[in-house]
Design a protein around this motif. Structure first.
Motif, PDB file in Angstrom:
ATOM      1  N   PRO A  79       0.829  -1.207   0.000  1.00  0.00           N
ATOM      2  CA  PRO A  79       0.000   0.000   0.000  1.00  0.00           C
ATOM      3  C   PRO A  79       0.866   1.261   0.000  1.00  0.00           C
ATOM      4  O   PRO A  79       1.954   1.294   0.578  1.00  0.00           O
ATOM      5  CB  PRO A  79      -0.799  -0.116   1.312  1.00  0.00           C
ATOM      6  CG  PRO A  79      -0.616  -1.523   1.771  1.00  0.00           C
ATOM      7  CD  PRO A  79       0.700  -1.969   1.236  1.00  0.00           C
ATOM      8  N   ASP A  80       0.361   2.306  -0.631  1.00  0.00           N
ATOM      9  CA  ASP A  80       1.011   3.604  -0.572  1.00  0.00           C
ATOM     10  C   ASP A  80      -0.026   4.685  -0.830  1.00  0.00           C
ATOM     11  O   ASP A  80      -1.137   4.408  -1.269  1.00  0.00           O
ATOM     12  CB  ASP A  80       2.169   3.705  -1.568  1.00  0.00           C
ATOM     13  CG  ASP A  80       1.701   3.601  -3.017  1.00  0.00           C
ATOM     14  OD1 ASP A  80       0.544   3.200  -3.240  1.00  0.00           O
ATOM     15  OD2 ASP A  80       2.496   3.924  -3.912  1.00  0.00           O
ATOM     16  N   GLY A  81       0.344   5.940  -0.541  1.00  0.00           N
ATOM     17  CA  GLY A  81      -0.577   7.041  -0.759  1.00  0.00           C
ATOM     18  C   GLY A  81      -0.209   8.258   0.061  1.00  0.00           C
ATOM     19  O   GLY A  81       0.789   8.262   0.807  1.00  0.00           O
ATOM     20  N   PHE A  82      -1.017   9.300  -0.087  1.00  0.00           N
ATOM     21  CA  PHE A  82      -0.744  10.581   0.571  1.00  0.00           C
ATOM     22  C   PHE A  82      -1.477  10.682   1.904  1.00  0.00           C
ATOM     23  O   PHE A  82      -2.536  10.081   2.107  1.00  0.00           O
ATOM     24  CB  PHE A  82      -1.155  11.738  -0.338  1.00  0.00           C
ATOM     25  CG  PHE A  82      -0.306  11.851  -1.574  1.00  0.00           C
ATOM     26  CD1 PHE A  82       0.909  12.512  -1.535  1.00  0.00           C
ATOM     27  CD2 PHE A  82      -0.716  11.273  -2.766  1.00  0.00           C
ATOM     28  CE1 PHE A  82       1.704  12.613  -2.662  1.00  0.00           C
ATOM     29  CE2 PHE A  82       0.067  11.361  -3.902  1.00  0.00           C
ATOM     30  CZ  PHE A  82       1.284  12.032  -3.852  1.00  0.00           C
ATOM     31  N   VAL A  83      -0.882  11.460   2.811  1.00  0.00           N
ATOM     32  CA  VAL A  83      -1.486  11.722   4.113  1.00  0.00           C
ATOM     33  C   VAL A  83      -1.425  13.228   4.367  1.00  0.00           C
ATOM     34  O   VAL A  83      -0.578  13.931   3.814  1.00  0.00           O
ATOM     35  CB  VAL A  83      -0.764  10.966   5.247  1.00  0.00           C
ATOM     36  CG1 VAL A  83      -0.835   9.466   5.030  1.00  0.00           C
ATOM     37  CG2 VAL A  83       0.697  11.408   5.363  1.00  0.00           C
ATOM     38  N   GLY A  84      -2.310  13.712   5.224  1.00  0.00           N
ATOM     39  CA  GLY A  84      -2.297  15.123   5.585  1.00  0.00           C
ATOM     40  C   GLY A  84      -3.226  15.379   6.742  1.00  0.00           C
ATOM     41  O   GLY A  84      -4.275  14.735   6.870  1.00  0.00           O
ATOM     42  N   GLY A  85      -2.831  16.309   7.625  1.00  0.00           N
ATOM     43  CA  GLY A  85      -3.684  16.580   8.777  1.00  0.00           C
ATOM     44  C   GLY A  85      -3.127  17.678   9.661  1.00  0.00           C
ATOM     45  O   GLY A  85      -2.420  18.587   9.207  1.00  0.00           O
ATOM     46  N   ILE A  86      -3.426  17.590  10.945  1.00  0.00           N
ATOM     47  CA  ILE A  86      -3.059  18.622  11.912  1.00  0.00           C
ATOM     48  C   ILE A  86      -2.284  18.004  13.069  1.00  0.00           C
ATOM     49  O   ILE A  86      -2.345  16.791  13.291  1.00  0.00           O
ATOM     50  CB  ILE A  86      -4.312  19.348  12.460  1.00  0.00           C
ATOM     51  CG1 ILE A  86      -5.280  18.340  13.090  1.00  0.00           C
ATOM     52  CG2 ILE A  86      -4.997  20.134  11.350  1.00  0.00           C
ATOM     53  CD1 ILE A  86      -6.481  18.977  13.757  1.00  0.00           C
ATOM     54  N   HIS A  87      -1.541  18.834  13.788  1.00  0.00           N
ATOM     55  CA  HIS A  87      -0.824  18.384  14.978  1.00  0.00           C
ATOM     56  C   HIS A  87      -0.850  19.478  16.031  1.00  0.00           C
ATOM     57  O   HIS A  87      -1.077  20.657  15.722  1.00  0.00           O
ATOM     58  CB  HIS A  87       0.626  17.990  14.650  1.00  0.00           C
ATOM     59  CG  HIS A  87       1.454  19.116  14.111  1.00  0.00           C
ATOM     60  ND1 HIS A  87       1.635  19.328  12.760  1.00  0.00           N
ATOM     61  CD2 HIS A  87       2.148  20.107  14.735  1.00  0.00           C
ATOM     62  CE1 HIS A  87       2.405  20.382  12.571  1.00  0.00           C
ATOM     63  NE2 HIS A  87       2.738  20.876  13.759  1.00  0.00           N
ATOM     64  N   VAL A  98      15.565  20.028  24.437  1.00  0.00           N
ATOM     65  CA  VAL A  98      14.129  20.300  24.310  1.00  0.00           C
ATOM     66  C   VAL A  98      13.386  18.977  24.441  1.00  0.00           C
ATOM     67  O   VAL A  98      13.724  17.985  23.767  1.00  0.00           O
ATOM     68  CB  VAL A  98      13.805  20.945  22.946  1.00  0.00           C
ATOM     69  CG1 VAL A  98      12.295  21.168  22.815  1.00  0.00           C
ATOM     70  CG2 VAL A  98      14.556  22.259  22.783  1.00  0.00           C
ATOM     71  N   VAL A  99      12.394  18.944  25.324  1.00  0.00           N
ATOM     72  CA  VAL A  99      11.537  17.772  25.475  1.00  0.00           C
ATOM     73  C   VAL A  99      10.091  18.217  25.279  1.00  0.00           C
ATOM     74  O   VAL A  99       9.752  19.379  25.530  1.00  0.00           O
ATOM     75  CB  VAL A  99      11.707  17.091  26.853  1.00  0.00           C
ATOM     76  CG1 VAL A  99      13.116  16.551  27.010  1.00  0.00           C
ATOM     77  CG2 VAL A  99      11.387  18.070  27.983  1.00  0.00           C
ATOM     78  N   GLY A 100       9.247  17.298  24.816  1.00  0.00           N
ATOM     79  CA  GLY A 100       7.866  17.677  24.599  1.00  0.00           C
ATOM     80  C   GLY A 100       6.994  16.480  24.291  1.00  0.00           C
ATOM     81  O   GLY A 100       7.449  15.330  24.259  1.00  0.00           O
ATOM     82  N   ILE A 101       5.725  16.765  24.061  1.00  0.00           N
ATOM     83  CA  ILE A 101       4.753  15.745  23.692  1.00  0.00           C
ATOM     84  C   ILE A 101       3.924  16.299  22.551  1.00  0.00           C
ATOM     85  O   ILE A 101       3.649  17.515  22.491  1.00  0.00           O
ATOM     86  CB  ILE A 101       3.862  15.355  24.892  1.00  0.00           C
ATOM     87  CG1 ILE A 101       2.968  14.179  24.526  1.00  0.00           C
ATOM     88  CG2 ILE A 101       3.048  16.541  25.396  1.00  0.00           C
ATOM     89  CD1 ILE A 101       2.256  13.568  25.721  1.00  0.00           C
ATOM     90  N   GLU A 102       3.550  15.419  21.611  1.00  0.00           N
ATOM     91  CA  GLU A 102       2.818  15.861  20.426  1.00  0.00           C
ATOM     92  C   GLU A 102       1.814  14.805  20.001  1.00  0.00           C
ATOM     93  O   GLU A 102       2.059  13.607  20.130  1.00  0.00           O
ATOM     94  CB  GLU A 102       3.795  16.140  19.279  1.00  0.00           C
ATOM     95  CG  GLU A 102       3.121  16.622  18.004  1.00  0.00           C
ATOM     96  CD  GLU A 102       4.121  16.957  16.912  1.00  0.00           C
ATOM     97  OE1 GLU A 102       4.814  17.991  17.056  1.00  0.00           O
ATOM     98  OE2 GLU A 102       4.233  16.189  15.937  1.00  0.00           O
ATOM     99  N   GLY A 103       0.685  15.254  19.499  1.00  0.00           N
ATOM    100  CA  GLY A 103      -0.320  14.370  18.911  1.00  0.00           C
ATOM    101  C   GLY A 103      -0.681  14.848  17.521  1.00  0.00           C
ATOM    102  O   GLY A 103      -0.620  16.050  17.237  1.00  0.00           O
ATOM    103  N   ASP A 104      -1.028  13.924  16.641  1.00  0.00           N
ATOM    104  CA  ASP A 104      -1.444  14.308  15.298  1.00  0.00           C
ATOM    105  C   ASP A 104      -2.603  13.431  14.836  1.00  0.00           C
ATOM    106  O   ASP A 104      -2.793  12.316  15.324  1.00  0.00           O
ATOM    107  CB  ASP A 104      -0.278  14.230  14.300  1.00  0.00           C
ATOM    108  CG  ASP A 104       0.301  12.831  14.160  1.00  0.00           C
ATOM    109  OD1 ASP A 104      -0.444  11.909  13.802  1.00  0.00           O
ATOM    110  OD2 ASP A 104       1.502  12.659  14.420  1.00  0.00           O
ATOM    111  N   LEU A 105      -3.366  13.960  13.896  1.00  0.00           N
ATOM    112  CA  LEU A 105      -4.491  13.242  13.300  1.00  0.00           C
ATOM    113  C   LEU A 105      -4.489  13.570  11.814  1.00  0.00           C
ATOM    114  O   LEU A 105      -4.426  14.746  11.432  1.00  0.00           O
ATOM    115  CB  LEU A 105      -5.808  13.664  13.938  1.00  0.00           C
ATOM    116  CG  LEU A 105      -7.067  12.916  13.470  1.00  0.00           C
ATOM    117  CD1 LEU A 105      -6.976  11.439  13.818  1.00  0.00           C
ATOM    118  CD2 LEU A 105      -8.316  13.528  14.092  1.00  0.00           C
ATOM    119  N   GLU A 106      -4.555  12.518  10.973  1.00  0.00           N
ATOM    120  CA  GLU A 106      -4.429  12.715   9.533  1.00  0.00           C
ATOM    121  C   GLU A 106      -5.489  11.949   8.757  1.00  0.00           C
ATOM    122  O   GLU A 106      -5.840  10.822   9.116  1.00  0.00           O
ATOM    123  CB  GLU A 106      -3.056  12.226   9.047  1.00  0.00           C
ATOM    124  CG  GLU A 106      -1.896  12.983   9.645  1.00  0.00           C
ATOM    125  CD  GLU A 106      -0.559  12.406   9.213  1.00  0.00           C
ATOM    126  OE1 GLU A 106       0.380  13.190   8.995  1.00  0.00           O
ATOM    127  OE2 GLU A 106      -0.467  11.164   9.088  1.00  0.00           O
TER     128      GLU A 106
END
Length: 254
Positions: A79-87, A98-106
């Motif tokens: 499988p392959d394809g494009f992804v896009g979203g927000i974080h 630098v330390v941190g935490i991040e979430g994303d949804l695409e």
């Protein structure tokens, strides 16, 4: 008379000097220069990203709980394809670290399929397709800042909505004794796994930054029990490579 004149001149000179001292200075005061704020990665941020994913989805077939030998046929779709979203996330800077935490949804348009046939079995065919409609992650980020440049590693949990469709084409007089035709069954569920990667981010301004990132994602294997063949099941084990670029807006922390 001469002494009187000298005394008068001296008195006038003293009076003029005193008056001149009371006049405002002709020189403007030195301008006050405000110190520019020091850049820091500390703070909350939000952003958007887009990228491209590719990988493989390994399929294993079982009948009555026993694995099926497909005689050397490939069971990996790609499988392959494009992804896009927000974080969104939060960074905290300590010196150069630098330390941190991040979430994303695409949203995703990742698709792949595989079809197997055998010249010794004319009319027979089997296929499996994989489609990912959306995905996301919750990750830690750890990096080293070189002023406005940040090099970081990231890793954590990953999830995706994965749809698998299995199809079987059977000729007339097939060994299963069912009418000729193509039969299919689909499974749609959210699967969990893990993701790890690295990237570089550069602060264009005190609030706006741009990034480039690579991540490897592997989902836990899972079973789909299909009714196409009694006691039959398929085990899937998808994994992906993804490259992304994105921009972030950091809210001021000073």
């Amino acid at each position: 008379m001469k002494k009187i004149l000298l005394s008068s001149v001296a008195l006038l000179g003293l009076t003029a000097g005193a008056m001149a001292a009371d006049l405002p200075s002709r020189y403007a005061p030195a301008p006050i220069v405000a110190a520019a704020p020091i850049f820091t990665w500390t703070g909350f941020y939000v952003g958007a990203q887009a990228g491209y994913a590719w990988g493989e989805d390994e399929t294993a077939l079982f009948f009555g709980g026993a694995p099926v030998d497909l005689g050397g046929f490939s069971t990996d779709s790609e499988p392959d394809g494009f992804v896009g979203g927000i974080h969104a996330g939060y960074n905290y800077q300590m010196g150069s670290f630098v330390v941190g935490i991040e979430g994303d949804l695409e949203g995703a348009n990742i698709e792949g399929d595989l079809t197997a046939t055998d010249a010794a079995l004319p009319g027979y065919a089997a296929s499996v397709s994989t489609d990912i409609n959306f995905q996301g992650s919750i990750r830690a980020r750890v990096g080293v800042a070189f002023d406005r440049a940040l090099i970081y590693a990231t890793g954590g949990l990953a999830f995706a909505n994965i749809e698998n469709t299995y199809s079987a084409t059977l000729p007339a007089g097939n060994v299963l004794g069912v009418p000729a035709g193509t039969y299919s069954e689909s499974f749609d569920d959210t699967q969990w796994g893990w993701t790890i990667g690295a990237g570089i981010e550069y602060a264009i301004t005190n609030n706006l930054s741009a990034r480039a990132e690579y991540r490897y994602t592997k989902f836990d294997s899972y079973d789909n029990s299909t009714d196409l063949i009694p006691t039959g099941a398929a085990e899937q084990e998808p994994e992906f490579h993804t490259v992304r670029v994105g921009v972030s807006y950091k809210f001021n922390s000073y």
